[in-house]
Design an enzyme around this catalytic site. Structure first.
Site: not given
Ligand SMILES: [Zn+2]
Length: 324
Positions: A120, A122, A130, A195, A205, A217, A233, A248, A274, A313
């Protein structure tokens, strides 16, 4: 058969019988661990809103990868924090980019660890969007060329898999064609197929320093209320050559994961993002929830919904618990 002949509690009576009838099993094999790579040496800067996660220079990223691999987690996904950001995100495609260097260093030490790269712009653009900006708008078709170049440069550095996360139309096809034309027919694409424009990305971020400098976005990421659109998609990305399709975020989109799994026969990935991670950490810190227990419950729910692999994570801490 109904009560009193049938008593479902019989099969819940003890841990052994519960183990025998358990339908979903979580294992370290299911995880992909996200890492943030930055320039320099000896850098290990904790991300405030994501305790236990760091922006790290390559030497420390390699160490982290060694730990990850030892715990039985098969894959990492890399996000780069460039030295300089510019309008077109040029470090994204550079042979000397931070991600390209990191791939070489990791593969050198750990040839069997699967290295996936986020494709990407971004993290690399000064405006934090992006894609390429013209007249205040993200330009779809111009962006495709850059994404394709970025994917090829990751493959050239030794990436095992590329994962486009931009949500431009046609990017999977453009990347597949570019990889095939340059001799990387064997490199699979894991597409961020569905997404959503989500509030759960906040802490990321900070981690990737990729907050958009203007607007948001929503003109390219999906609108949260939609599910049929997600299936369109996913179908498009498969048509264009995706090998694995991703949903996501994960936790608020378990229905999407379920539907994708039911309708398509490709492996499904889900990104436990996150904000989902940070909520558990914050709740546990306040003593309001049992962090470990909730973490495993959330990860299990994502797998039960249909995810074959989970980007999380929690990968290392969950692997530790599961390995017992
Ligand atoms: Zn992006």
């Amino acid at each position: 058969m109904y009560f009193p002949q049938y008593r479902p509690r019989r099969l819940r009576a003890g841990e052994t019988i519960r183990r025998m009838v358990r339908e979903t099993t979580l294992a370290a094999d299911n995880f992909i661990y996200p890492l943030f790579v930055t320039h320099g040496k000896g850098v290990k800067k904790e991300i405030g809103s994501m305790p236990g996660n760091f922006q790290q220079s390559i030497d420390n990223v390699v160490k982290d990868c060694e730990e990850t691999w030892k715990l039985g987690v098969p894959a990492v996904i890399l996000f780069g924090i460039p030295e300089m950001k510019d309008e077109t995100g040029s470090e994204a495609c550079s042979e000397h980019g931070v991600v390209q260097h990191a791939i070489r260093a990791i593969k050198d030490k750990l040839p069997d660890l699967l290295v996936i790269t986020d494709v990407c712009l971004c993290e690399y653009t000064s405006h934090g969007h992006c894609g390429v900006i013209r007249n205040g708008q993200v330009q779809n078709d111009e962006t495709l060329e850059l994404l394709a170049k970025e994917a090829v440069s990751h493959a050239r550095a030794g990436a095992d898999m590329v994962a486009p996360s931009d949500m431009m139309d046609g990017r999977v096809g453009a990347i597949r064609e570019a990889l095939d034309d340059t001799g990387y027919q064997q490199v699979p694409i894991m597409s961020y197929a569905a997404k959503y424009a989500s509030g759960f990305y906040g802490p990321f971020r900070e981690a990737a320093e990729s907050t958009p400098q203007f607007g948001d976005r929503r003109s390219y990421q999906m609108d949260p209320p939609n599910s049929r659109e997600a299936l369109r998609e996913v179908a498009l990305d498969i048509e264009e050559g995706a090998d694995i399709v991703m949903v996501k975020p994960a936790l608020s989109y378990l229905d999407i994961i379920f539907q994708v799994k039911q309708q398509f026969n490709l492996p499904v990935a889900a990104y436990n993002v996150s904000g989902e991670f940070s909520m558990i950490k914050a709740g546990a810190k306040l003593g309001w929830i049992d962090g470990d227990r909730v973490m495993l419950e959330v990860l299990t729910s994502i797998k039960r919904a249909g995810a074959d692999m989970i980007l999380t994570y929690h990968a290392k801490e969950a692997a530790k618990l599961l390995n017992g």
